[in-house]
Design an enzyme around this catalytic site. Structure first.
Site, mmCIF file in Angstrom:
data_model
loop_
_atom_site.group_PDB
_atom_site.id
_atom_site.type_symbol
_atom_site.label_atom_id
_atom_site.label_comp_id
_atom_site.label_asym_id
_atom_site.label_seq_id
_atom_site.Cartn_x
_atom_site.Cartn_y
_atom_site.Cartn_z
ATOM 1 N N TYR A 1 -11.125 -4.236 3.078
ATOM 2 C CA TYR A 1 -10.260 -3.149 3.529
ATOM 3 C C TYR A 1 -10.463 -1.964 2.577
ATOM 4 O O TYR A 1 -9.574 -1.606 1.818
ATOM 5 C CB TYR A 1 -8.822 -3.680 3.456
ATOM 6 N N ARG B 1 0.836 -1.210 0.000
ATOM 7 C CA ARG B 1 0.000 0.000 0.000
ATOM 8 C C ARG B 1 0.870 1.259 0.000
ATOM 9 O O ARG B 1 0.435 2.318 -0.416
ATOM 10 C CB ARG B 1 -0.871 0.034 1.274
ATOM 11 N N ARG C 1 9.738 5.763 -3.293
ATOM 12 C CA ARG C 1 10.068 6.731 -4.353
ATOM 13 C C ARG C 1 11.528 7.132 -4.307
ATOM 14 O O ARG C 1 12.088 7.271 -3.231
ATOM 15 C CB ARG C 1 9.259 8.024 -4.158
ATOM 16 N N GLU D 1 -3.211 6.665 19.334
ATOM 17 C CA GLU D 1 -3.934 5.518 18.778
ATOM 18 C C GLU D 1 -3.276 4.217 19.213
ATOM 19 O O GLU D 1 -2.073 4.032 19.029
ATOM 20 C CB GLU D 1 -3.941 5.633 17.245
ATOM 21 N N ASP E 1 -10.998 1.864 1.271
ATOM 22 C CA ASP E 1 -10.822 3.279 1.582
ATOM 23 C C ASP E 1 -12.095 4.023 1.182
ATOM 24 O O ASP E 1 -12.960 3.474 0.499
ATOM 25 C CB ASP E 1 -9.612 3.839 0.814
ATOM 26 N N ARG F 1 0.472 5.716 16.838
ATOM 27 C CA ARG F 1 0.692 7.060 16.291
ATOM 28 C C ARG F 1 -0.030 8.102 17.124
ATOM 29 O O ARG F 1 -0.947 7.781 17.886
ATOM 30 C CB ARG F 1 0.257 7.149 14.831
ATOM 31 N N ARG G 1 -9.180 -6.243 13.418
ATOM 32 C CA ARG G 1 -8.285 -5.554 14.344
ATOM 33 C C ARG G 1 -9.071 -4.349 14.810
ATOM 34 O O ARG G 1 -9.842 -3.749 14.046
ATOM 35 C CB ARG G 1 -7.024 -5.044 13.636
HETATM 36 P P1 FAD Z 1 -18.857 2.371 8.481
HETATM 37 O O1 FAD Z 1 -18.276 3.720 8.523
HETATM 38 O O2 FAD Z 1 -18.373 1.364 9.457
HETATM 39 O O3 FAD Z 1 -20.449 2.528 8.615
HETATM 40 C C1 FAD Z 1 -21.309 1.470 8.947
HETATM 41 C C2 FAD Z 1 -22.404 2.035 9.836
HETATM 42 O O4 FAD Z 1 -23.391 1.019 10.059
HETATM 43 C C3 FAD Z 1 -21.887 2.452 11.208
HETATM 44 O O5 FAD Z 1 -22.240 3.785 11.485
HETATM 45 C C4 FAD Z 1 -22.575 1.487 12.165
HETATM 46 O O6 FAD Z 1 -22.895 2.072 13.410
HETATM 47 C C5 FAD Z 1 -23.831 1.131 11.380
HETATM 48 N N1 FAD Z 1 -24.411 -0.154 11.778
HETATM 49 C C6 FAD Z 1 -23.775 -1.348 11.825
HETATM 50 N N2 FAD Z 1 -24.632 -2.293 12.261
HETATM 51 C C7 FAD Z 1 -25.808 -1.676 12.494
HETATM 52 C C8 FAD Z 1 -27.070 -2.116 12.991
HETATM 53 N N3 FAD Z 1 -27.262 -3.381 13.362
HETATM 54 N N4 FAD Z 1 -28.073 -1.220 13.107
HETATM 55 C C9 FAD Z 1 -27.887 0.074 12.768
HETATM 56 N N5 FAD Z 1 -26.706 0.541 12.310
HETATM 57 C C10 FAD Z 1 -25.688 -0.307 12.174
HETATM 58 N N6 FAD Z 1 -10.173 5.648 4.260
HETATM 59 C C11 FAD Z 1 -9.584 6.583 3.479
HETATM 60 O O7 FAD Z 1 -9.980 6.753 2.308
HETATM 61 N N7 FAD Z 1 -8.563 7.380 3.956
HETATM 62 C C12 FAD Z 1 -8.101 7.257 5.227
HETATM 63 O O8 FAD Z 1 -7.185 7.988 5.617
HETATM 64 C C13 FAD Z 1 -8.690 6.254 6.071
HETATM 65 N N8 FAD Z 1 -8.254 6.101 7.321
HETATM 66 C C14 FAD Z 1 -8.837 5.154 8.133
HETATM 67 C C15 FAD Z 1 -8.370 5.024 9.438
HETATM 68 C C16 FAD Z 1 -8.944 4.082 10.278
HETATM 69 C C17 FAD Z 1 -8.448 3.948 11.709
HETATM 70 C C18 FAD Z 1 -9.982 3.241 9.783
HETATM 71 C C19 FAD Z 1 -10.601 2.196 10.672
HETATM 72 C C20 FAD Z 1 -10.450 3.391 8.492
HETATM 73 C C21 FAD Z 1 -9.886 4.333 7.641
HETATM 74 N N9 FAD Z 1 -10.354 4.530 6.343
HETATM 75 C C22 FAD Z 1 -9.754 5.464 5.541
HETATM 76 C C23 FAD Z 1 -11.487 3.745 5.792
HETATM 77 C C24 FAD Z 1 -12.870 4.413 6.000
HETATM 78 O O9 FAD Z 1 -13.091 4.625 7.368
HETATM 79 C C25 FAD Z 1 -13.957 3.488 5.427
HETATM 80 O O10 FAD Z 1 -13.690 3.210 4.074
HETATM 81 C C26 FAD Z 1 -15.396 4.021 5.531
HETATM 82 O O11 FAD Z 1 -15.634 4.695 6.725
HETATM 83 C C27 FAD Z 1 -16.347 2.852 5.406
HETATM 84 O O12 FAD Z 1 -17.691 3.297 5.353
HETATM 85 P P2 FAD Z 1 -18.876 2.264 5.555
HETATM 86 O O13 FAD Z 1 -20.138 3.029 5.434
HETATM 87 O O14 FAD Z 1 -18.673 1.087 4.685
HETATM 88 O O15 FAD Z 1 -18.682 1.695 7.041
HETATM 89 N N1 UDP Z 2 3.671 0.704 8.021
HETATM 90 C C1 UDP Z 2 4.868 0.620 8.716
HETATM 91 N N2 UDP Z 2 5.381 1.745 9.279
HETATM 92 C C2 UDP Z 2 4.780 2.951 9.172
HETATM 93 C C3 UDP Z 2 3.574 3.043 8.447
HETATM 94 C C4 UDP Z 2 3.056 1.898 7.887
HETATM 95 O O1 UDP Z 2 5.423 -0.451 8.856
HETATM 96 O O2 UDP Z 2 5.298 3.940 9.718
HETATM 97 C C5 UDP Z 2 3.134 -0.542 7.450
HETATM 98 C C6 UDP Z 2 2.140 -1.234 8.392
HETATM 99 O O3 UDP Z 2 2.307 -2.634 8.246
HETATM 100 C C7 UDP Z 2 0.799 -0.824 7.833
HETATM 101 C C8 UDP Z 2 1.099 -0.782 6.334
HETATM 102 O O4 UDP Z 2 2.422 -0.272 6.251
HETATM 103 O O5 UDP Z 2 -0.220 -1.759 8.140
HETATM 104 C C9 UDP Z 2 0.152 0.072 5.530
HETATM 105 O O6 UDP Z 2 0.182 1.383 6.041
HETATM 106 P P1 UDP Z 2 -1.067 2.343 5.984
HETATM 107 O O7 UDP Z 2 -0.667 3.668 6.510
HETATM 108 O O8 UDP Z 2 -1.663 2.254 4.624
HETATM 109 O O9 UDP Z 2 -2.029 1.631 7.033
HETATM 110 P P2 UDP Z 2 -3.482 2.077 7.562
HETATM 111 O O10 UDP Z 2 -3.262 2.426 8.989
HETATM 112 O O11 UDP Z 2 -3.966 3.221 6.728
HETATM 113 O O12 UDP Z 2 -4.287 0.843 7.370
#
Ligand code: FAD
Ligand code: UDP
Length: 366
Positions: A349, A172, A176, A301, A351, A281, A249
């Site tokens: 997984y 991912r 560069r 986090e 985004d 982080r 996770r």
């Molecule tokens: P969710 O946001 O999980 O929405 C599902 C909803 O359904 C929730 O609100 C939940 O409460 C509801 N629900 C579930 N079951 C029920 C039920 N039984 N009754 C009523 N409601 C219910 N993406 C990026 O593009 N860039 C990023 O930098 C990025 N960073 C991330 C960092 C973290 C720590 C995480 C975990 C994800 C990250 N993502 C990122 C991914 C992004 O969060 C997801 O792609 C997106 O939020 C998914 O949307 P969703 O609607 O599929 O799921």
């Molecule tokens: N990663 C790492 N060191 C860092 C940042 C990322 O080893 O400082 C690795 C780690 O295994 C992570 C993967 O690169 O799961 C992908 O990173 P990304 O930032 O895309 O993970 P996210 O938290 O967005 O899922």
């Protein structure tokens, strides 16, 4: 007669996109969410006038012009470019792996020297066909960077040995040979000015939303309200875990308001890549929107093993879970009334831009 054409379970990005498009096409939608707020995991909350990313740092990035124009039709995005910094035992390195990182690691200044160094370390490790994350990482950027910036961070984040994790996770990240700290290669990138909740609010404008409402509290009743159901929750829960639990996770956050501190770490995201620091982080939220408030808000986090009942964050796409998901997917495909979509229902997984693309695709087929 049904009161609605569609019941959307989940007010996250997937549910909000689907309900917005369907409503535009004259369908009557009801959106329910068990949480007390809209937005799912992209929810932002204003604390001391700073938009706090409650479920982790979110940066929107995409190559898809249509998806970019779609989100920009609701709210203006800023020019935020993700450039996390890694802190290993007090020494700072730029991410993703680029000429700045190679200079900080080895003192070398040209792409040729960097390539030579990596090639030499790759050869010494003797890896020909990388089979896991460790082997993949060493063959991409060599041993020094692997042991300083990857191994301990990855094992903290995933709770598993890097040799037991799939190679694709590390792919991912860009590698560069230019002095470019942009974490993503995509053409479009930014954060909504005013936070992600503003984006979702705009998407859900004019649509009936019921919060604090769990679909499973009265499934029969909710099914009776609409002709079709779009379900964005956990797929295994929908089928009463009949084949067992899918694993995730999970992460937790320790959020602090630092009164009187205008700028705590000078960057939105600093990764702690050593094993001794328990968090992975620190996010300083104001930097996502170039904030100049007198105070700041930071979140540490922590990554944890998930157990049933915890908030699911990252699907664990290993062999066992992928096989289990396939069984649930088969049951899902047999449902005529319910459509499954989003990160939890598709166990992917995803985004944000991929969630939107998938939701837009779904509405086309509907
Ligand atoms: P969710 O946001 O999980 O929405 C599902 C909803 O359904 C929730 O609100 C939940 O409460 C509801 N629900 C579930 N079951 C029920 C039920 N039984 N009754 C009523 N409601 C219910 N993406 C990026 O593009 N860039 C990023 O930098 C990025 N960073 C991330 C960092 C973290 C720590 C995480 C975990 C994800 C990250 N993502 C990122 C991914 C992004 O969060 C997801 O792609 C997106 O939020 C998914 O949307 P969703 O609607 O599929 O799921
Ligand atoms: N990663 C790492 N060191 C860092 C940042 C990322 O080893 O400082 C690795 C780690 O295994 C992570 C993967 O690169 O799961 C992908 O990173 P990304 O930032 O895309 O993970 P996210 O938290 O967005 O899922």
């Amino acid at each position: 007669m049904n009161m609605y054409d569609y019941l959307i379970v989940g007010a996250g990005l997937f549910g909000s996109t689907v309900s917005h498009i369907l409503t535009q096409h004259g369908k009557r939608c009801l959106v329910i969410d068990k949480r007390p707020h809209i937005g799912g995991n992209i929810y932002t909350e204003s604390i001391n006038d700073i938009n706090v990313h409650k479920y982790g740092a979110h940066i929107f990035h995409t190559n898809d012009k249509h998806v970019w124009e779609y989100v920009n039709s609701f709210v203006e995005f800023n020019r935020y470019t993700n450039s996390p910094v890694a802190n290993y035992k007090g020494k700072l390195y730029n991410l993703p792996f680029n000429m700045n990182t190679f200079y900080q690691m080895w003192g070398i200044t040209t792409p040729e020297e960097a390539m030579r160094k990596i090639e030499q370390q790759r050869k010494e490790a003797g890896i020909v066909d990388p089979q896991n994350l460790e082997e993949q990482a060493i063959s991409l950027i060599g041993r020094d960077i692997y042991y300083t910036l990857i191994k301990e961070y990855t094992e903290k984040q995933w709770g598993r040995k890097a040799t037991e994790l799939p190679a694709f996770i590390i792919k991912r990240l860009p590698v560069r040979f230019t002095f470019d700290n942009n974490y993503f290669n995509d053409t479009y990138q930014g954060v909504p000015i005013g936070g992600y909740t503003k984006l979702i609010k705009e998407m859900l404008k004019g649509i009936e939303v019921q919060l604090n409402t769990d679909y499973f509290s009265d499934r029969k009743y909710f099914d009776s309200t609409a002709e079709k159901v779009v379900y964005t929750g956990e797929i295994d829960k929908f089928f009463n875990y009949c084949y067992g639990h899918l694993e995730y996770r999970t992460v937790s956050f320790e959020t602090e308001v630092l009164k009187g501190t205008e700028n705590y770490q000078g960057n939105a995201v600093v990764n702690y890549t050593d094993a001794e620091t328990l968090y992975t982080r620190i996010i300083e939220h104001k930097h996502f929107e170039f904030g100049t408030q007198p105070d700041t808000v930071i979140s540490k986090e922590y990554s944890k093993e998930w157990k049933p009942g915890d908030e699911p964050y990252y699907p664990v796409n290993d062999d066992r879970n992928c096989a289990l998901y396939k069984l649930y997917k088969k049951l899902a495909d047999e449902q005529s009334k319910v459509i499954f979509g989003g990160r939890l229902a598709e166990y992917k997984y995803y985004d944000m831009h991929q969630v939107i693309a998938s939701a837009l695709n779904l509405t086309k087929t509907i």
